[in-house]
Design a protein around this motif. Structure first.
Motif, PDB file in Angstrom:
ATOM      1  N   ILE A   1      29.195  73.746  47.556  1.00  0.00           N
ATOM      2  CA  ILE A   1      29.799  74.958  47.275  1.00  0.00           C
ATOM      3  C   ILE A   1      31.227  74.721  47.106  1.00  0.00           C
ATOM      4  N   HIS A   2      31.607  75.180  45.901  1.00  0.00           N
ATOM      5  CA  HIS A   2      33.160  75.508  45.701  1.00  0.00           C
ATOM      6  C   HIS A   2      33.618  76.779  46.065  1.00  0.00           C
ATOM      7  N   PRO A   3      34.657  76.916  46.613  1.00  0.00           N
ATOM      8  CA  PRO A   3      35.275  78.221  47.191  1.00  0.00           C
ATOM      9  C   PRO A   3      36.183  78.917  46.100  1.00  0.00           C
ATOM     10  N   GLY A   4      36.601  78.219  45.210  1.00  0.00           N
ATOM     11  CA  GLY A   4      37.460  78.945  44.338  1.00  0.00           C
ATOM     12  C   GLY A   4      38.797  78.967  44.899  1.00  0.00           C
ATOM     13  N   TYR A   5      39.443  80.090  44.667  1.00  0.00           N
ATOM     14  CA  TYR A   5      40.637  80.588  45.605  1.00  0.00           C
ATOM     15  C   TYR A   5      40.667  82.029  46.032  1.00  0.00           C
ATOM     16  N   GLY A   6      41.172  82.570  46.834  1.00  0.00           N
ATOM     17  CA  GLY A   6      40.866  83.685  47.613  1.00  0.00           C
ATOM     18  C   GLY A   6      39.606  83.770  48.371  1.00  0.00           C
ATOM     19  N   PHE A   7      39.315  85.073  48.763  1.00  0.00           N
ATOM     20  CA  PHE A   7      38.183  85.197  49.388  1.00  0.00           C
ATOM     21  C   PHE A   7      38.025  84.460  50.819  1.00  0.00           C
ATOM     22  N   LEU A   8      36.886  83.354  50.627  1.00  0.00           N
ATOM     23  CA  LEU A   8      36.683  82.501  51.775  1.00  0.00           C
ATOM     24  C   LEU A   8      37.322  81.092  51.541  1.00  0.00           C
ATOM     25  N   SER A   9      38.058  80.875  50.605  1.00  0.00           N
ATOM     26  CA  SER A   9      38.554  79.684  50.291  1.00  0.00           C
ATOM     27  C   SER A   9      39.562  78.838  51.450  1.00  0.00           C
ATOM     28  N   GLU A  10      40.051  79.830  52.270  1.00  0.00           N
ATOM     29  CA  GLU A  10      40.814  79.282  53.551  1.00  0.00           C
ATOM     30  C   GLU A  10      40.268  79.785  54.843  1.00  0.00           C
ATOM     31  N   ASN A  11      38.979  79.819  54.568  1.00  0.00           N
ATOM     32  CA  ASN A  11      38.296  80.364  55.945  1.00  0.00           C
ATOM     33  C   ASN A  11      37.789  78.965  56.596  1.00  0.00           C
ATOM     34  N   ALA A  12      38.222  78.541  57.748  1.00  0.00           N
ATOM     35  CA  ALA A  12      37.768  77.396  58.245  1.00  0.00           C
ATOM     36  C   ALA A  12      36.556  77.390  58.811  1.00  0.00           C
ATOM     37  N   GLY A  13      36.036  78.750  59.327  1.00  0.00           N
ATOM     38  CA  GLY A  13      34.795  79.047  59.858  1.00  0.00           C
ATOM     39  C   GLY A  13      33.735  78.859  58.568  1.00  0.00           C
ATOM     40  N   PHE A  14      34.041  79.246  57.546  1.00  0.00           N
ATOM     41  CA  PHE A  14      33.074  79.403  56.269  1.00  0.00           C
ATOM     42  C   PHE A  14      32.784  77.646  55.729  1.00  0.00           C
ATOM     43  N   ALA A  15      34.044  76.945  55.807  1.00  0.00           N
ATOM     44  CA  ALA A  15      33.831  75.446  55.827  1.00  0.00           C
ATOM     45  C   ALA A  15      32.950  74.692  56.540  1.00  0.00           C
ATOM     46  N   ARG A  16      33.125  75.100  57.652  1.00  0.00           N
ATOM     47  CA  ARG A  16      32.314  74.696  58.767  1.00  0.00           C
ATOM     48  C   ARG A  16      30.754  75.120  58.466  1.00  0.00           C
ATOM     49  N   ALA A  17      30.418  76.430  58.210  1.00  0.00           N
ATOM     50  CA  ALA A  17      29.193  76.608  57.979  1.00  0.00           C
ATOM     51  C   ALA A  17      28.553  76.099  56.822  1.00  0.00           C
TER      52      ALA A  17
END
Length: 787
Positions: free
Chosen positions: A75-91
């Motif tokens: 998964i590439h988060p791009g920028y914005g939205f969930l890109s700087e969400n540590a919880g999303f990265a962990r998920a």
């Protein structure tokens, strides 16, 4: 090795990542909401997964489930939205997928500004002093400060305080806004650096200890703290300063064990440079670094995530690159929505590509529908040259010649900045657009007049062509009359609200146009008109879009782009609302009602506080008077144009005006957030018709060219209905406008014999209500939640 990659984003960044994936042989997966079902990024991917409601891009569980369903392994988060969400990265990592970005720990470390500044200070990175702002007691300040939210960014929860007496009110407002936007009301303050530059350093780090600093970008041209023009390198940075900035950025990256692409942002002033924040993702403006350093940052991100080693030293920079963000917004910065009928940038020799002299990174195409749910950025146009002057000239020329039909954009602002002597000399800081807020339109008054004449002639040519095609009196000349008495006429409204009436005859001796004594017609067809004036020939490309109401005509020429709204001779009945009604300038939630029925108010006195786009907006009285009615209570959801209150003006002779929406002022030297946002396009004289490119409108007036777009942002209900008050319910009444009278009067009765060209569109009824006025303060935008 990654085989199939899902991009947890939309628009131009999703298309940008897809391009690199195609070069690497990686299959692509798009995610899309119902609002993006027909978006270009949805169609380009190998697979696409529907997420549902417009805000579903912010749902980590849905994104991870989409990856499982599609068989994506990264998964590439791009920028914005969930890109700087540590919880999303962990998920993502917990799901056994490859995360294209830094570790969740690194993301979390930079996610709160107070803790991040303390960490940077320990690493030897220069920081500004931090002044804690406790909710339990007052804090005294003696110098101008910037109040900031510890969580989030994008100008939200930020206030400039120059007078210590204003601190308490600023803190209360900022904390309320931060809680709404980020769920965290923690605030701090730091000294306000007037006249500083916004400089950022691109870093890239692998998992083996190598960290690159790929030079700096200048991001000081900001409008309401939203970056507008970026460039690399900065004209203010010397080789020695570049070395110091790079070393500080590398120390910052090493302090948190960073891996992947990221940006360390600084403020640069006469006192030195100071850490601002670290963006643990790719930036909107990454293309300028790619142009100058000859690298593909997305490719390097993917390769680093696969475990590759970076070379010991980064490549060397060559040349200069400048990026302009093209937004669908009006002259006040309010976003626009509607159909982008035509979108063409001449001279583009690479889309999302390296090595281009003029690069286009866009999330839209001709015919795209620009909705109200996401950031209004249409595209990034990037020019590359041997030096800064060449890059600036190439970019300004391309934007000036671009054909952008259907929506109002910030194109004139961009070109005005790129051609401004202070910009060309490198005299930049974050207050540049405060000093030079309104560059002259590309098309001056004479260019608008000539364009209107060209539009009228092209419209008549289109009618003649249609008549010949349909076999209806096709052999008669344009505007033929048995007894010539009146010239042919066409009436337009210009974007500045001016009215242009074109009266002309086509005789055996050529064109005879009133007020155009030195203008000769060289050639005409429905899409192109050539006029000669004072010995100079000018070609005008004319595109009419009569299928929407009101119609619109775009005229492009080297004299500048012109957008005209045709005036219909026989207008439809106009909708009216109660005189004195204060309409909501945008969709939102009523936070407070500051008055009660019967109160006497002064001009400019707050009446209602409206929350929209996670910002507070003061709706103030347009004039002195009495509160005759209130139609809302705290907590009510309102749509744009819905009357909030009715002010009965004081007796004649006292000042009068229109309701004004004042956005609570915010200041930010960080990059603003852009994401799910409301798209109000309410302006002076909003009407109850739908203008192409501006969305559905509702309001007390019906002046052509003004519109209020219905929009929903985070936390709002896109399905909510109208909330008209009893006294403010729109009432449809037949109106006879000046144009109607002219069309049926004995003096102009012959006009019915004249040919009605496609340049003749609906005339809207007279203005009957107060204007929705000025907006002050931050305009949410930028990257932190940008789609």
């Amino acid at each position: 090795m990654i085989g199939r990659l899902l991009v947890a984003n939309r628009g131009e960044i999703a298309r940008r990542v897809f391009r690199t994936c195609r070069e690497l042989g990686i299959q692509t997966v798009a995610v899309f909401t119902d609002a993006d079902a027909s978006a270009p990024h949805t169609a380009e991917a190998d697979q696409a997964v529907r997420l549902g409601a417009p805000l579903a891009y912010l749902d980590p569980e849905r994104i991870v489930e989409a990856a499982r369903r599609s068989g994506a392994d990264a998964i590439h988060p791009g920028y914005g939205f969930l890109s700087e969400n540590a919880g999303f990265a962990r998920a993502v990592l917990d799901a056994g997928l490859t995360w294209i970005g830094p570790s969740p720990e690194a993301v979390a470390a930079m996610g709160r500004k107070i803790e991040a500044k303390a960490l940077m200070a320990e690493a030897g990175v220069p920081v500004l002093p931090t002044i804690p702002l406790s909710p339990d007691g007052p804090v005294e300040v003696t110098a101008p400060v910037l109040v900031k939210a510890s969580a989030g960014g994008g100008g939200r929860g930020m206030r400039v305080v120059r007078d210590p007496a204003d601190l308490a009110g600023a803190v209360e407002s900022a904390r309320r806004e931060a809680l709404s936007a980020f769920g965290d009301g923690t605030l701090f303050a730091e000294p306000l650096l007037e006249g500083a530059r916004h400089i950022e350093v691109q870093i890239l780090a692998d998992a083996h200890g190598t960290v690159w600093a790929l030079g700096e970008r200048e991001c000081s041209i900001q409008r309401r703290h939203q970056k507008v023009i970026e460039e690399a390198p900065s004209p203010a940075v010397t080789p020695e300063l570049r070395r110091e900035l790079s070393e500080a950025a590398i120390r910052a990256a090493r302090a948190i064990g960073y891996q992947g692409a990221g940006t360390v942002e600084f403020l640069l002033s006469d006192e030195g440079f100071f850490f601002l924040e670290m963006n643990t993702r790719l930036q909107v403006e990454h293309p300028v670094t790619e142009c100058v350093y000859g690298v593909d940052l997305v490719r390097l991100q993917i390769e680093v995530a696969e475990g590759a080693h970076l070379a010991a030293l980064p490549p060397s920079p060559v040349g200069h690159a400048i990026e302009a963000r093209l937004y669908a917004e009006d002259s006040t910065g309010r976003p626009q929505s509607g159909v982008l009928h035509r979108f063409e940038i001449p001279g583009v020799d690479g889309e999302f590509g390296l090595g281009a002299r003029l690069r286009l990174d866009s999330g839209v195409l001709s015919g795209s529908e620009i909705g109200v749910h996401y950031d209004p950025m249409l595209a990034k146009v990037v020019s590359y040259g041997r030096d800064r002057a060449e890059a600036a000239r190439r970019l300004a020329d391309a934007l000036a010649r671009a054909r952008i039909h259907g929506l109002t954009t910030n194109r004139d602002l961009l070109v005005g900045v790129l051609r401004h002597p202070d910009f060309l000399s490198g005299a930049l800081d974050t207050g540049f657009l405060d000093r030079h807020p309104a560059p002259a339109p590309l098309a001056g008054p004479e260019a608008v007049r000539l364009s209107a004449l060209a539009a009228a002639l092209a419209g008549a040519a289109a009618n003649r062509a249609a008549a010949r095609r349909d076999g209806v009196l096709g052999g008669l000349p344009s505007g033929w009359r048995n007894v010539p008495s009146q010239p042919q006429r066409a009436v337009f409204h210009a974007e500045d609200g001016g009215r242009l009436e074109i009266a002309y005859r086509l005789t055996r001796d050529g064109l005879r146009a009133e007020g155009f004594d030195d203008v000769a017609l060289v050639a005409v067809d429905p899409g192109r008109v050539v006029l000669e004036t004072a010995g100079l020939r000018h070609a005008f490309e004319v595109a009419a879009y009569p299928g929407v109401r009101p119609g619109v005509v775009h005229v492009d020429s080297p004299l500048g782009p012109v957008r005209l709204t045709p005036v219909e001779r026989l207008p439809e009945p106009a909708a009216r609302v109660t005189p004195g009604a204060l309409p909501a300038p945008m969709p939102g939630t009523v936070l407070r009602v500051e008055v009660k029925p019967g109160d006497v108010v002064e001009a400019g006195q707050p009446v209602v506080v409206l929350e929209a786009m996670k910002m507070e907006h003061l709706i103030v009285s347009p004039a002195s008077g009495t509160v005759a009615a209130l139609h809302v209570t705290p907590g009510a959801q309102v749509e744009a144009g819905v009357p909030l209150a009715v002010i009965e003006p004081s007796p004649p002779g006292e000042p009068d005006g229109g309701p004004h929406a004042e956005t609570t002022g915010t200041e930010s030297t960080t990059e603003p957030a852009t994401g799910p946002r409301t798209g109000s396009t309410t302006g002076p004289g909003t009407g109850s018709t739908t203008e192409p490119g501006t969305g559905s409108t509702a309001g007390p007036t019906t002046e052509p060219g003004a519109a209020a777009g219905p929009a929903t942002g985070a936390g709002s209900d896109p399905d909510r209905g109208d909330h008209h008050g009893a006294d403010g319910r729109p009432e449809t009444t037949p109106e006879t406008t000046p144009e109607t009278s002219a069309a049926i009067s004995p003096e102009t009765g012959a006009a019915f014999s004249a040919e009605i060209g496609p340049g003749i569109g609906p005339e809207i009824g007279p203005e009957v209500g107060p204007e929705i006025g000025r907006e002050m303060g931050a305009n949410p935008g930028g990257e932190a939640t940008q789609p």
